[in-house]
Design an enzyme around this catalytic site. Structure first.
Site, short mmCIF file in Angstrom:
data_model
loop_
_atom_site.label_atom_id
_atom_site.label_comp_id
_atom_site.label_asym_id
_atom_site.label_seq_id
_atom_site.Cartn_x
_atom_site.Cartn_y
_atom_site.Cartn_z
N GLU A 372 0.84 -1.18 0.00
CA GLU A 372 0.00 0.00 0.00
C GLU A 372 0.88 1.24 0.00
OE1 GLU A 372 -4.27 0.71 1.92
OE2 GLU A 372 -2.68 0.82 3.41
N GLN A 373 1.03 1.82 -1.18
CA GLN A 373 1.90 2.96 -1.34
C GLN A 373 1.16 4.07 -2.09
OE1 GLN A 373 6.23 4.20 -3.28
NE2 GLN A 373 5.61 2.07 -3.31
#
Length: 535
Positions: A372-373
């Site tokens: 999750e970036q």
């Protein structure tokens, strides 16, 4: 009219092209790997000028790549049209390094290229690069390479091209699995496509690996299950013996026939920086005119087997892209040029409504996270280009940072970020990573102690001139000032790690926000400008 096609036709990261024609319309699907949404589809009416019209794998039921390593995700889509539907076959690769590959092959369909695209039908996991062949009798056949995890002679784990019938009604493969083609001495046989012409089944494959030995091989048979006879002048297309050709790594191709009966080949290629084997624009898509000879074999129309950077085409005028793109985020939808990494949960990553007129990124995991970036970016498609953005951001400490990034993957990036210094000031930091772990430690460049005015937004910019990248910044209508050293932009490429073809994407330029404290501090971007100065 300039009556010539200037290759590549899809510039910047657009590899593994699959092409089909529907009436007067042509469509090319290309790989997107870890970038979301999955698969790019471009449209053209003349085979020369192309426009992005769809990224069909755009919801969680179709695609979730959280946890997929770099250069995994969507490999080698195959796009076709039959029975009033578009058929899209693709691999979601979950692991590719080492002896094993975990890649799962799926099918989605749609009545039009814009959709709606169906939920995926699972096909198999025996190997990647699947394609669907629609035979004249109405039967449909899936092809893909077979992955052999054993250590074979020469390290080749490509175990041949498999063929199996697909049952449309039951939405599953059926019947025996045939290994129809073991490949040639070029090895690494992949990317299969089948065509039927004059009573022959023509098989086109990619061989030699997707680096500088890449090639297109053809073979034919009277029976779909073989045996297949290799083209007498194999390979049909390659630049492996033409080191001076601007189009290197030529291979992984597909064919299309025009309404007038001409045949054209699209293929991937790379344009390395002069004097190097580094291509930061990634693998791109080019096109070549081909002809069927009296002996029934296909060959390049201009002769030989090397790709041409300029291809004659009567009555065509190739339009240049706009010199500058300006995005102000006033729309409810993210501009189509942008993509993000892996996750279908966009509400966790960004918002265009939380602060109207701004793109708000929610700081998530660290730069390079596989899960999750918050990173929204567009392809670099010019060797001379610039990017700019305006940022409002209130980091609380050094664990929050946001800014302008040039990103290839988790170990290859340059990042101009706003953060908090040890004295509590808002400062600029230039972070770089150049190689895979363990040599790829994060490097923090000397910025000369730039302290920002906390009451003013900051403008962040970068300029790329072939193999060099320079960051810059400005506040309160002051002129731009360079920040940090001149950085090596050539490292942001497939070959930049020193591996000949260890990765498969291309450089992206965009906006990022990271909060490794887990507090999710937001960053607001007022605009994004991209300027290209050449091809």
């Amino acid at each position: 009219m300039d009556n010539v096609i200037h290759n590549p036709i899809l510039r910047g990261f657009n590899p593994d092209p699959s092409i089909c024609r529907v009436g007067k319309n042509y469509y090319i699907a290309t790989s997107t790997f870890e970038w979301y949404p999955g698969v790019q589809i471009h449209h053209s009416r003349d085979l020369v000028n192309w426009q992005l019209v769809s990224r069909p794998l755009a919801r969680e039921t179709q695609l979730d790549m959280r946890g997929n390593p770099d250069s995994c995700g969507i490999w080698a889509p195959c796009l076709s049209h039959a029975d009033g539907l578009f058929w899209l076959i693709y691999t979601d690769m979950k692991r590719y390094e080492g002896n094993f590959k975990d890649g799962h092959n799926y099918l989605v369909t749609a009545p039009s290229i814009e959709g709606p695209w169906s939920d995926p039908v699972y096909l198999n996991s025996s190997g990647f690069d699947p394609s669907l062949f629609h035979d004249e009798d109405g039967r449909k056949w899936l092809l893909n390479l077979q992955w052999d995890y054993r250590q074979r002679e020469g390290g080749d784990r490509f175990g041949g091209i498999l063929l199996q019938e697909y049952d449309v009604e039951r939405q599953r493969l059926m019947g025996p699995i045939h290994n129809i083609f073991a490949g040639t001495e070029l090895k690494l046989t992949e990317g299969p496509h089948l065509y039927r012409r004059d009573g022959w089944y023509h098989l086109l494959v990619a061989e030699g690996g997707t680096g500088y030995d890449h090639a297109v091989t053809m073979a034919r048979s009277r029976k779909i299950t073989g045996p297949y006879q290799v083209h007498p002048d194999n390979p049909v297309l390659t630049s492996r013996q033409d080191s001076g050709n601007p189009l290197q790594r030529a291979g992984h191709a597909d064919l299309v026939e025009t309404a007038s009966g001409e045949t054209w080949m699209v293929h991937l290629c790379g344009r390395p920086l002069p004097g190097t084997r580094r291509s930061p624009l990634g693998r791109e898509t080019a096109i070549q005119k081909v002809e069927w000879g009296e002996d029934g074999w296909l060959r390049l129309a201009h002769g030989g087997n090397a790709p041409a950077i300029e291809v004659p085409m009567a009555g065509v005028e190739q339009r240049s892209p706009a010199v500058e793109e300006v995005h102000d985020f006033a729309s409810e939808a993210l501009p189509a040029v942008f993509q993000w990494l892996r996750s279908p949960r966009t509400e966790r990553l960004f918002s265009l409504s939380a602060r109207p007129g701004y793109l708000r990124l929610f700081g998530r995991e660290s730069v390079g996270s596989w899960f999750e970036q918050a990173l929204v970016a567009r392809r670099q498609d010019s060797l001379h280009c610039s990017a700019e953005t305006t940022l409002e951001f209130e980091p609380e400490d050094l664990q929050q940072f946001a800014g302008l990034i040039a990103y290839y993957n988790r170990f290859k990036f340059h990042y101009l970020a706003v953060t908090r210094g040890d004295e509590g000031d808002k400062v600029l930091s230039v972070m770089s990573c150049h190689d895979a772990w363990p040599s790829g430690n994060l490097e923090i460049a000397d910025t000369g102690g730039v302290v920002l005015d906390p009451e003013q937004p900051v403008r962040l910019g970068l300029d790329i001139r072939k193999g060099e990248l320079q960051f810059r910044y400005a506040q309160d209508n002051a002129p731009w000032q360079p920040v940090g050293p001149v950085l090596d932009a050539s490292l942001l490429s497939d070959e930049g790690s020193g591996r000949a073809h260890g990765y498969f994407t291309g450089n992206f330029l965009g906006m990022a926000a990271h909060d490794i404290s887990g507090r999710g501090i937001p960053a607001d971007f007022a605009d994004f400008r991209y300027r290209r100065e050449d091809g």
